[in-house]
Write a protein that holds these residues in place. Structure first.
Motif, PDB file in Angstrom:
ATOM      1  N   SER A   1      15.023 -26.648  43.156  1.00 33.65           N
ATOM      2  CA  SER A   1      14.504 -25.849  42.043  1.00 33.65           C
ATOM      3  C   SER A   1      15.039 -26.327  40.698  1.00 33.65           C
ATOM      4  O   SER A   1      14.831 -25.689  39.686  1.00 33.65           O
ATOM      5  N   TYR A   2      15.788 -27.419  40.711  1.00 32.04           N
ATOM      6  CA  TYR A   2      16.451 -28.014  39.545  1.00 32.04           C
ATOM      7  C   TYR A   2      17.633 -27.186  39.050  1.00 32.04           C
ATOM      8  O   TYR A   2      18.604 -27.726  38.564  1.00 32.04           O
ATOM      9  N   ALA A   3      17.553 -25.856  39.173  1.00 37.21           N
ATOM     10  CA  ALA A   3      18.671 -24.978  38.834  1.00 37.21           C
ATOM     11  C   ALA A   3      19.260 -25.276  37.463  1.00 37.21           C
ATOM     12  O   ALA A   3      20.466 -25.332  37.286  1.00 37.21           O
ATOM     13  N   LEU A   4      18.400 -25.469  36.477  1.00 42.16           N
ATOM     14  CA  LEU A   4      18.906 -25.614  35.107  1.00 42.16           C
ATOM     15  C   LEU A   4      19.348 -24.247  34.615  1.00 42.16           C
ATOM     16  O   LEU A   4      18.771 -23.234  34.993  1.00 42.16           O
ATOM     17  N   TYR A   5      20.388 -24.238  33.789  1.00 44.84           N
ATOM     18  CA  TYR A   5      20.878 -22.957  33.266  1.00 44.84           C
ATOM     19  C   TYR A   5      19.902 -22.449  32.222  1.00 44.84           C
ATOM     20  O   TYR A   5      19.755 -23.045  31.156  1.00 44.84           O
ATOM     21  N   PRO A   6      19.210 -21.348  32.511  1.00 42.33           N
ATOM     22  CA  PRO A   6      18.084 -20.946  31.661  1.00 42.33           C
ATOM     23  C   PRO A   6      18.502 -20.527  30.254  1.00 42.33           C
ATOM     24  O   PRO A   6      17.702 -20.589  29.339  1.00 42.33           O
TER      25      PRO A   6
ATOM     26  N   SER B   1      14.295 -11.102  35.292  1.00 43.85           N
ATOM     27  CA  SER B   1      14.842 -12.446  35.176  1.00 43.85           C
ATOM     28  C   SER B   1      13.771 -13.454  34.815  1.00 43.85           C
ATOM     29  O   SER B   1      13.621 -14.459  35.465  1.00 43.85           O
ATOM     30  N   LYS B   2      13.004 -13.161  33.817  1.00 42.96           N
ATOM     31  CA  LYS B   2      12.019 -14.142  33.365  1.00 42.96           C
ATOM     32  C   LYS B   2      12.724 -15.396  32.906  1.00 42.96           C
ATOM     33  O   LYS B   2      13.739 -15.334  32.238  1.00 42.96           O
ATOM     34  N   GLY B   3      12.145 -16.526  33.307  1.00 43.46           N
ATOM     35  CA  GLY B   3      12.698 -17.788  32.842  1.00 43.46           C
ATOM     36  C   GLY B   3      13.785 -18.335  33.728  1.00 43.46           C
ATOM     37  O   GLY B   3      14.278 -19.418  33.509  1.00 43.46           O
ATOM     38  N   VAL B   4      14.169 -17.595  34.731  1.00 44.55           N
ATOM     39  CA  VAL B   4      15.201 -18.107  35.634  1.00 44.55           C
ATOM     40  C   VAL B   4      14.521 -18.922  36.726  1.00 44.55           C
ATOM     41  O   VAL B   4      13.542 -18.469  37.285  1.00 44.55           O
TER      42      VAL B   4
ATOM     43  N   ALA C   1      22.347 -14.827  32.984  1.00 46.84           N
ATOM     44  CA  ALA C   1      21.037 -14.675  33.624  1.00 46.84           C
ATOM     45  C   ALA C   1      20.682 -13.216  33.883  1.00 46.84           C
ATOM     46  O   ALA C   1      19.517 -12.872  33.972  1.00 46.84           O
ATOM     47  N   VAL C   2      21.700 -12.353  34.010  1.00 45.49           N
ATOM     48  CA  VAL C   2      21.396 -10.937  34.266  1.00 45.49           C
ATOM     49  C   VAL C   2      21.594 -10.079  33.018  1.00 45.49           C
ATOM     50  O   VAL C   2      21.625  -8.861  33.098  1.00 45.49           O
ATOM     51  N   LYS C   3      21.707 -10.735  31.876  1.00 46.44           N
ATOM     52  CA  LYS C   3      21.906 -10.010  30.620  1.00 46.44           C
ATOM     53  C   LYS C   3      20.906  -8.872  30.418  1.00 46.44           C
ATOM     54  O   LYS C   3      21.305  -7.767  30.057  1.00 46.44           O
ATOM     55  N   PRO C   4      19.604  -9.118  30.632  1.00 47.19           N
ATOM     56  CA  PRO C   4      18.660  -8.012  30.438  1.00 47.19           C
ATOM     57  C   PRO C   4      19.008  -6.812  31.317  1.00 47.19           C
ATOM     58  O   PRO C   4      18.850  -5.667  30.895  1.00 47.19           O
TER      59      PRO C   4
END
Lengths: 276, 368
Positions: free
Chosen positions: B87-92, A273-276, A188-191
């Motif tokens: 928030s569902y907390a799906l792994y993005p 974190s777009k998309g998180v 999730a913090v790759k960027p």
């Protein structure tokens, strides 16, 4: 003429006015490097440095390829160390409770906005005392101390954006805290990791001041210091053709790198974190 | 079976050494296969309680038992729970299918088997056509289904739902609610849902624990919560439009008990008289708007003046004031009754449908 076309015309004129001078400078830069200033004809004479040691206006320059190797080794070492330290440190600052966290955060913030140059004399003497002058270890320590706080801070922002729910979900799904970090938080913090890697690479790649100050042997130079050798000697007519050629050689990798890593940079600007 | 025994959660504030109790001594028993809801206003400690059951927060005091075994020190990953977050907390970064298979892969289930199971559960939740998408490409309802699938795929001992439907629109909520209930019955997994939506809690669960200020106010079936509230908080909290609460006292008159308040006198039916100790105390009467009838003025009715008539669609809501008082009483009346603001009518309280709460004893219900 419709309103839409008029609008486009205004926008493009404005943009052209701003970009043409810059474009002109870049073109000039290329021309200086690739044209002989006396005859005015195309020549690659200025790039002779790529094929062995040269001498220009009385200054001897060593062969460039070992210097290039130095530059790459130095830059990637810095990137490795900075990423390996700042990612776990930022995670701790963002997620864990530990004694002295508030004070450490304050210190980090002060260090981040502190002009390191003001400490340079003290730094130099400390390195002399520690026998670290003219060594890579010394220069790496100094360089990293300067840039790490800022990178930890940037990285912390990325971790802050990752919702706790995500980490908790991983933990209920059978991950230990560390595994949740590795499998869910890191992606999730790759960027952010990309961003600090790029920042530290560019910082290291463009470094010349520390080398000028702390490195005396020509064999340990990196490209920045190598070019600087040409202009800092007094009473010398500067060979702009050679400097442009060296500059081109120096910036081309970075330009290519920018073109390919643009996407990551755009994401960083959005907030990571777009998309998180 | 899940048991909570005197569970307390305190949060310390390092700066001023202040300790706040989010959960203040909760006792709770949940039977195998039961569907229970933790219901309460925000900040009542319901989510904290859920987190402690999940193991994501450690209880300060008390014991949490799964099947008679204390699990306080057990890591969340070892508790075999499925959890759906608000928030569902799906792994993005993972595709839907990888999201669903994730818990199984963490359990070292072989790849083929894990994906087979993931596909099966996806079919059950009608998301098999979304398996190759990323979470960001899904709508809220779809994400919710994926989160459910991910929680259920590992065949958990307990399913924990943390406000799973609060981000969905009203219509979708209703559909999903039924579906979750159906699925839970089918699988028979013990389920705890946290919600602040009373309608949802009452509709979906076998029993509801209503929390306030870190304590369980009442833990009972939805029917009993609504019809036999233990105290004033429960009575006030449940039901829309809310219950009418009128403060007064009970006095004796000619051998009968009478509830008296400003502008209200109501003779209690003989089978619903209160114990002597409550006479003279500050007592509130609780009347649901549906349990009041508008009628002719006869014995034991209360004259009121109508202040406002609101259309609710299926019925109308009347707001009226007793002639000699200043408190609003809400009454639900049939649409056929032609009522106008300013009119004076009489109201009758249904004999077995009112509640009395002793305000001097934390508002406990003294008639049940």
């Amino acid at each position: 003429m419709s309103k839409k076309i008029l609008k486009l015309l205004v926008v493009h004129t404005y943009m052209a006015m701003l970009t043409v001078p810059i474009l002109f400078m870049i073109v000039w830069y290329f021309m200086t490097a690739t044209f002989n200033s006396y005859t005015g004809s195309f020549s690659l004479d200025n790039f002779a440095f790529m094929f062995g040691p040269i001498e220009s206006m009385g200054i001897k320059l060593p062969a460039i390829w070992p210097i290039v190797l130095n530059t790459l080794v130095y830059s990637f070492t810095i990137v490795m160390i900075e990423v390996l330290i700042s990612v776990p440190a930022a995670y701790a600052f963002s997620r864990l409770d530990f004694k002295g966290k508030r004070n450490a955060m304050k210190f980090l913030f002060i260090m981040r906005s502190f002009p390191g140059v003001t400490l340079i004399i003290a730094t130099f003497f400390i390195l002399v005392k520690m026998n670290l002058v003219d060594t890579y270890l010394g220069i790496i320590l100094v360089a990293i101390t300067g840039s790490l706080p800022g990178h930890v801070y940037i990285m912390k922002g990325f971790f802050d954006e990752v919702p706790w729910d995500l980490e908790w979900a991983a933990m209920t799904d059978g991950c230990s805290r560390f595994r949740a970090f590795r499998k869910v938080i890191l992606p999730a913090v790759k960027p952010g990791i990309g961003a600090i890697a790029i920042f530290s690479f560019l910082g290291a790649y463009g470094e010349w001041f520390l080398f000028k100050l702390l490195i005396f042997s020509d064999t340990r130079l990196i490209i920045g210091g190598y070019i600087a050798k040409l202009i800092t000697e007094e009473n010398v007519i500067v060979d702009y053709g050679l400097i442009s050629a060296l500059g081109l050689f120096y910036t081309l990798p970075v330009i290519l790198f920018y073109i390919f890593s643009q996407k990551i940079f755009m994401k960083v600007n959005i907030g990571g974190s777009k998309g998180v | 079976m899940i048991q909570l025994k005197g569970v307390v959660k305190e949060y310390g504030n390092a700066k001023n050494k202040e300790v706040t109790r989010a959960v203040d001594g909760i006792d709770l028993e949940i039977n195998q296969g039961e569907f229970i809801a933790l219901l309460g206003p925000s900040g009542c400690g319901k989510t904290t309680t859920l987190m402690m059951i999940a193991g994501l927060l450690k209880a300060t005091k008390g014991e949490i038992l799964f099947d008679g075994k204390v699990v306080n020190q057990m890591e969340p990953k070892d508790r075999n729970i499925g959890m759906v977050f608000q928030s569902y907390a799906l792994y993005p970064h993972l595709k839907v299918i990888d999201n669903i298979a994730f818990p199984l892969r963490e359990k070292k289930v072989p790849k083929a088997e894990a994906y087979e199971k993931a596909k099966n559960i996806a079919k059950k939740l009608q998301i098999e056509n979304l398996l190759n998408r990323k979470p960001a490409q899904l709508s809220g309802g779809q994400q919710q289904r994926v989160a459910m699938a991910r929680a259920l795929v590992k065949e958990p001992q307990i399913l924990l739902l943390d406000e799973p439907m609060s981000n969905l629109d009203a219509r979708l909520k209703l559909d999903l609610r039924d579906e979750i209930r159906k699925l839970q019955r089918e699988i028979g997994v013990t389920t705890i849902i946290v919600t602040h939506d009373q309608e949802e809690a009452l509709a979906i669960s076998d029993r509801v624990a209503v929390l306030d200020a870190g304590k369980i106010q009442q833990y009972d079936t939805p029917y009993n919560l609504y019809h036999k509230p233990k105290n004033l908080f429960i009575a006030n909290f449940l039901g829309t439009p809310p219950m009418n609460i009128v403060e007064g006292h009970v006095e004796e008159q000619d051998g009968r008990q009478v509830f008296a308040a400003e502008g209200v006198r109501y003779m209690l039916p003989q089978n619903r008289e209160v114990a002597k100790e409550h006479i003279g105390c500050r007592v509130a009467i609780g009347l649901r708007p549906n349990d009041i009838r508008i009628c002719e003025s006869t014995e034991n009715t209360i004259p009121v003046r109508i202040e406002l008539v609101e259309q609710l669609g299926a019925e109308q809501l009347i707001k009226a004031k007793p002639l000699a008082g200043d408190h609003i009483i809400r009454i639900v009346a049939e649409n056929e009754m032609k009522l106008k603001a300013g009119e004076t009518v009489s109201i009758r309280i249904l004999e077995n449908k009112f509640h009395l709460f002793n305000l001097e004893r934390n508002g406990i219900n003294i008639l049940s």
